[in-house]
Motif scaffolding. Structure first.
Motif, short mmCIF file in Angstrom:
data_model
loop_
_atom_site.label_atom_id
_atom_site.label_comp_id
_atom_site.label_asym_id
_atom_site.label_seq_id
_atom_site.Cartn_x
_atom_site.Cartn_y
_atom_site.Cartn_z
N PHE A 19 1.31 -0.92 -0.14
CA PHE A 19 -0.18 0.22 -0.11
C PHE A 19 0.36 0.81 -0.50
CE2 PHE A 19 -2.01 3.48 1.76
CZ PHE A 19 -3.39 3.41 0.85
N ASP A 20 0.91 1.83 -0.71
CA ASP A 20 1.36 2.74 -1.60
C ASP A 20 0.50 4.40 -1.57
OD1 ASP A 20 4.00 4.80 -1.55
OD2 ASP A 20 2.73 5.43 -3.71
N SER A 21 0.77 5.12 -0.39
CA SER A 21 0.30 7.13 -0.46
C SER A 21 0.69 8.11 -0.50
CB SER A 21 -1.07 7.20 1.00
OG SER A 21 -1.91 8.27 0.64
N ASP A 22 0.91 8.35 -2.29
CA ASP A 22 1.29 9.86 -2.05
C ASP A 22 0.57 11.31 -1.38
OD1 ASP A 22 2.99 11.91 -2.90
OD2 ASP A 22 3.17 11.02 -4.96
N THR A 23 1.36 12.20 -0.60
CA THR A 23 -0.06 13.36 -0.19
C THR A 23 0.45 14.23 -0.74
OG1 THR A 23 -0.05 12.13 1.55
CG2 THR A 23 -1.08 13.97 1.80
N ASP A 24 -0.16 15.08 -1.43
CA ASP A 24 -0.19 16.16 -1.78
C ASP A 24 -0.62 17.35 -1.33
OD1 ASP A 24 0.97 19.07 -3.38
OD2 ASP A 24 -0.71 18.43 -5.26
N ILE A 25 -0.20 18.79 -0.43
CA ILE A 25 -1.51 19.01 -0.46
C ILE A 25 -1.55 20.88 -1.28
CG2 ILE A 25 -1.30 21.54 1.55
CD1 ILE A 25 0.87 19.51 3.23
N GLN A 26 -3.30 21.08 -1.31
CA GLN A 26 -3.20 21.55 -1.67
C GLN A 26 -4.28 22.97 -1.62
OE1 GLN A 26 -6.02 19.12 -4.71
NE2 GLN A 26 -4.70 18.40 -5.49
N GLU A 27 -4.17 23.68 -2.88
CA GLU A 27 -5.27 24.84 -2.22
C GLU A 27 -6.46 24.61 -2.24
OE1 GLU A 27 -5.83 29.91 -3.06
OE2 GLU A 27 -4.81 28.20 -4.37
N CYS A 28 -7.23 25.46 -0.65
CA CYS A 28 -9.13 24.58 -1.17
C CYS A 28 -9.62 25.75 -1.98
CB CYS A 28 -9.19 24.97 0.81
SG CYS A 28 -8.40 23.98 1.70
#
Length: 531
Positions: free
Chosen positions: A231-240
């Motif tokens: 299981f791999d989870s790549d997290t990207d923070i974006q503008e709401c």
């Protein structure tokens, strides 16, 4: 021709030149520079604390979501990963159950998840791909298996809005899910989810929106009867987008933080300009001194004397200020939710704060007892670097040898990075018995080699190389102590200062501290400035 030097410091028991009398500066200017650097230490600390608390929330949110995803989408997940994969299955039915379990959980996500999760609006949905060898023939009569080693990949897409329709049922009942495990390499399920971290609101910060790219891989490459699930989870923070927070306290807190960040940038910019000016003046003085020494004494100034003109602490302050300014700008953009480069910002601010606190040592250097540490580090550094280069070659040899020979039989020697970390731990006496005990005794030859390998490495590095390393530092310490009692060696530069220097301070035309930082009096070669 008489020459003089300003703003010198007492290092190694004699004068170190940092500024020039050809371009004289005032004592009050140096005092303000020292005060500015001291205040910078406090502002660096506060800036790091504010950013560290914010970054801690981001990291914890990512980690908790990754754990939650594993429990949501991995059937039978125990909560603890197995080695480098999450879990494993051993039967064909378990494989089918695990694949359809992921699809069903994705379909019911909003009804079962405790978090604020949702589907992406790009319509990508659930992507399922299977990679397998090309069509082969299995002959049961003589148990032979003919396989074409070339591979083929086939994929289907299940969109969130289609999961409850008959079209999705037709896809789930299609021949795609009739897996031929004897030629199956892997099945990969990928999907995107979005979420929002509301806990930052309680810390009086604007919330962050996240995009999670999750990938579940059913790995059957080994064809060993054990299928590993990754299981791999790549997290990207974006503008709401299209959200509104009604809180005057939150807005005021954000404004106060941004104002403080601006103050840090201004103070670091002023420190950067002043320290850069000092370095430039020192280099100009160095050039004049080298030319003068060559013309009058017909000799070249040695490299050590040239370095006396450069104040290393100012160089450290310049690097720290540059990193702090860039990091503070990134932090302001992150605070305003225009950027999401948390990792880059944390590296810049963390490293700059490290340099700032290392720079505090300079103030302890004014006391002879504390100055021994600085002088010993300066004297032993060249010897230590040369020694480490030689010892590093032996260390690399043991690293490659352990990886090649012991890699298949010991988990600490599976890759180069792990081997290097394991050997470094052994040098420091950590986890020795566990390293000896974990070697698999499947091969007597390899087991005997592992004993010779580990015993020789530990004996060589702990009893010889590490002892020599300590001896180099001890020798430098004894030399510094001897110099402090009998006097430091006198170089050409200090002989020149001794013969031509007179103690004195030039008076400034004004006592205004801010004006004296910008103004410079006309040079007076007959006046010598030595602190």
């Amino acid at each position: 021709m008489e020459t003089g030097f300003a703003d010198s410091e007492d290092t190694y028991g004699y004068y170190t030149v940092s500024h020039s009398c050809f371009f004289p500066t005032s004592a009050s200017y140096l005092w303000h520079l020292e005060t500015l650097c001291s205040n910078g230490t406090v502002s660096h600390l506060l800036l790091l604390i504010f950013f560290g608390l914010s970054n801690q929330l981001v990291v914890s949110f990512k980690e908790e979501n990754t754990v939650a995803f594993k429990h949501l989408f991995l059937k039978g997940y125990s909560g603890v990963d197995e080695d480098d994969y999450s879990c494993s299955i051993y039967t064909q039915q378990d494989a089918y159950d695990s694949i359809f379990y992921v699809i069903n959980q994705y379909k019911q996500l909003k009804n079962i998840s405790l978090g604020t999760l949702g589907y992406e609006h790009d319509g990508s949905g659930l992507k399922i791909c299977k990679q397998q060898y090309k069509k082969s023939t299995m002959l049961h009569s003589n148990d032979t298996l003919n396989i074409d080693v070339s591979t083929e990949t086939e994929c289907i897409f299940l969109k969130p809005q289609e999961l409850a329709s008959k079209k999705a049922e037709q896809k789930l009942n299609s021949s795609f899910f009739n897996l031929e495990f004897y030629r199956l390499i892997q099945v990969e399920i990928s999907f995107k989810l979005k979420g929002i971290a509301l806990q930052t609101i309680h810390a009086r910060e604007l919330p962050d929106c996240y995009a999670f790219q999750n990938t579940i891989t059913f790995n059957n490459r080994a064809q060993s009867g054990k299928m590993k699930i990754y299981f791999d989870s790549d997290t990207d923070i974006q503008e709401c987008k299209d959200w509104h927070i009604f809180s005057s306290v939150l807005q005021k807190n954000t404004q106060y933080i941004l104002v403080f960040d601006g103050f840090v940038i201004l103070s670091c910019s002023a420190s950067l300009i002043l320290c850069t000016r000092s370095i430039v003046l020192a280099l100009r003085l160095q050039k004049r001194f080298v030319n003068f020494f060559l013309e009058k004494y017909k000799r070249h100034v040695c490299h050590a004397d040239r370095l006396e003109f450069i104040n290393g602490w100012y160089v450290l302050v310049i690097i720290s200020d540059v990193m702090t300014i860039i990091g503070s700008i990134l932090k302001m953009e992150i605070k305003a939710k225009n950027l999401t480069s948390y990792d880059v910002c944390s590296i810049l601010l963390g490293t700059s704060t490290l340099f700032v606190w290392v720079g505090v040592i300079r103030y302890l250097g004014y006391f002879q007892t504390y100055n021994v540490l600085i002088l010993t580090m300066q004297a032993s550094l060249p010897k230590v670097l040369r020694f480490c280069c030689c010892a590093g070659m032996i260390y690399l040899g043991y690293t490659f040898c352990g990886w090649i020979v012991l890699g298949p039989y010991h988990e600490k020697f599976e890759d180069l990075n792990t081997v290097a970390e394991c050997l470094f731990s052994l040098v420091n006496g950590d986890d020795m018995f566990a390293t000896f005990a974990q070697i698999q005794q499947k091969s007597t030859l390899v087991w005997v080699f592992s004993r010779l390998y580990l015993y020789s490495f530990i004996s060589l590095f702990i009893y010889m190389i590490l002892s020599l390393f300590i001896a180099l530092i001890t020798d430098s310490y004894d030399t510094i102590k001897k110099y402090q009692q009998s006097g430091f060696p006198v170089t050409d530069l200090h002989e020149f200062l001794k013969d031509h220097g007179t103690v004195g301070y030039r008076k400034e035309e004004t006592s205004m501290p801010f004006i004296c930082c910008c103004r410079r009096q006309q040079s007076d070669d007959s006046l010598i400035l030595i602190n």
